[in-house]
Design an enzyme around this catalytic site. Structure first.
Site, PDB file in Angstrom:
ATOM      1  N   HIS A   1      -7.185  -6.126  -0.630  1.00  0.00           N
ATOM      2  CA  HIS A   1      -6.034  -5.242  -0.481  1.00  0.00           C
ATOM      3  C   HIS A   1      -4.983  -5.801   0.466  1.00  0.00           C
ATOM      4  O   HIS A   1      -3.863  -5.274   0.518  1.00  0.00           O
ATOM      5  CB  HIS A   1      -6.536  -3.879   0.041  1.00  0.00           C
ATOM      6  CG  HIS A   1      -5.477  -2.830   0.112  1.00  0.00           C
ATOM      7  ND1 HIS A   1      -4.772  -2.399  -0.994  1.00  0.00           N
ATOM      8  CD2 HIS A   1      -5.000  -2.109   1.172  1.00  0.00           C
ATOM      9  CE1 HIS A   1      -3.917  -1.459  -0.634  1.00  0.00           C
ATOM     10  NE2 HIS A   1      -4.019  -1.280   0.671  1.00  0.00           N
TER      11      HIS A   1
ATOM     12  N   SER B   1       0.835  -1.185   0.000  1.00  0.00           N
ATOM     13  CA  SER B   1       0.000   0.000   0.000  1.00  0.00           C
ATOM     14  C   SER B   1       0.882   1.253   0.000  1.00  0.00           C
ATOM     15  O   SER B   1       1.766   1.386  -0.837  1.00  0.00           O
ATOM     16  CB  SER B   1      -0.942  -0.069   1.204  1.00  0.00           C
ATOM     17  OG  SER B   1      -2.029   0.782   1.073  1.00  0.00           O
TER      18      SER B   1
ATOM     19  N   ASP C   1      -9.349  -5.620  -4.907  1.00  0.00           N
ATOM     20  CA  ASP C   1      -8.926  -4.544  -4.015  1.00  0.00           C
ATOM     21  C   ASP C   1      -9.959  -3.426  -3.993  1.00  0.00           C
ATOM     22  O   ASP C   1     -10.295  -2.861  -5.032  1.00  0.00           O
ATOM     23  CB  ASP C   1      -7.576  -3.999  -4.499  1.00  0.00           C
ATOM     24  CG  ASP C   1      -6.834  -3.227  -3.436  1.00  0.00           C
ATOM     25  OD1 ASP C   1      -7.477  -2.460  -2.694  1.00  0.00           O
ATOM     26  OD2 ASP C   1      -5.595  -3.380  -3.369  1.00  0.00           O
TER      27      ASP C   1
END
Length: 304
Positions: free
Chosen positions: A276, A105, A249
């Site tokens: 995610h 991320s 995601d």
């Protein structure tokens, strides 16, 4: 640029079954970097699997204000402050050691800065559903593509509110400088974290995360600009990059991932059919990919 799609969660098919591993000295050192709100704790499955493979040493980093780090996220004014724990770790490595750095991320920003500062110490940089921008947030296009925009739902931010479909209270914002100023930290609302962050993850991992997630430092993250390296990109460009997409995601949409891949193409692209947070939802497949990526990246001598 190749594209590979994982299709099995079997540890044996991922090549990491303890029954099939020999026991040579560790050949790879993985440095795992979390994203916004998470900490080194989120890698507990991956660290266990990598270390039990018999091939690896694993270092998990808590960035400033994350995990067990006691810094108040609202006090962080720069990305360099936030990323200092990773940079300190990289600086402490022997000059002849190369590591596999994995950023999840917003942790992709941390990996990119490390690639600029320590290119000779990185064997391969892996971006896991991550922000992958060569010089950080330097253009309007970066703002549109960036992962951080997925966490914002605030009219004062220059961001695309990708989570707006979840309602106005999608984020828990803190305004340490007063409500007349932009927020200083944010966290996805607890009642929405399963739907947004962990939609294909086991419920027990979602429960764990709800207990451990911390606010992310907005001011520091927004200042992630690496302009100082704009005139000397050769070293960082020499670091091999691999991107792992996450196809279900709800934070970094697949089209956002594709946009970053198109703008700064990595050497290889893989895809996992998960949310995610593949460290929770696809740990065997992710570990297998990481081992394969490390094995395929030959050590190289690079100038600093």
């Amino acid at each position: 640029m190749g594209s590979e799609l994982g299709t099995s969660s079997s540890p044996a098919r991922s090549g990491i079954s303890p029954n099939t591993c020999s026991a040579p000295p560790p050949t790879h050192h993985f440095v795992l970097v979390h994203g916004v709100g998470h900490g080194s704790w989120c890698w507990y499955k991956i660290r266990t699997l990598l270390e039990s493979s018999g091939h690896c040493r694993v270092s998990c980093v808590d960035l400033a204000s994350a995990g067990v780090d006691r810094t108040d996220a609202n006090t962080l004014e720069s990305f360099q402050e936030y990323n200092k724990p990773l940079l300190d770790l990289m600086a402490s490595l022997p000059e002849n050691e190369q590591v596999v750095v994995v950023g999840h991320s917003a942790g992709g920003l941390s990996v990119t800065e490390a690639s600029h500062k320590f290119p000779s110490k990185i064997r391969v940089a892996v971006y896991l559903a991550a922000t992958m921008l060569k010089l950080g947030f330097c253009t309007d296009r970066d703002v549109l593509d960036r992962l951080i925009s997925c966490y914002f739902h605030y009219a004062g931010m220059q961001a695309v509110p990708d989570l707006s479909r979840y309602g106005e209270n999608v984020n828990e914002l803190e305004f340490a400088k007063g409500t007349n100023n932009p927020p200083t930290s944010t966290k996805v609302a607890t009642h929405l974290i399963r739907e947004i962050l962990y939609n294909t993850s086991p419920p027990e991992d979602c429960t764990l995360a709800a207990m451990l997630l911390k606010p992310g430092p907005l001011i520091a993250l927004q200042s992630a600009r690496f302009d100082d390296y704009a005139d000397d990109l050769a070293a960082a460009e020499g670091v091999e990059r691999v991107y792992i997409k996450t196809m279900q995601d709800n934070v970094v949409q697949p089209e956002q991932q594709d946009a970053m891949i198109k703008r700064w193409p990595p050497s290889r692209v893989y895809a996992l059919d998960c949310d995610h947070s593949p460290f929770f939802s696809s740990p065997f497949l992710l570990t297998g990919l990481l081992l394969n990526i490390a094995a395929a990246a030959p050590a190289a001598s690079r100038a600093t």
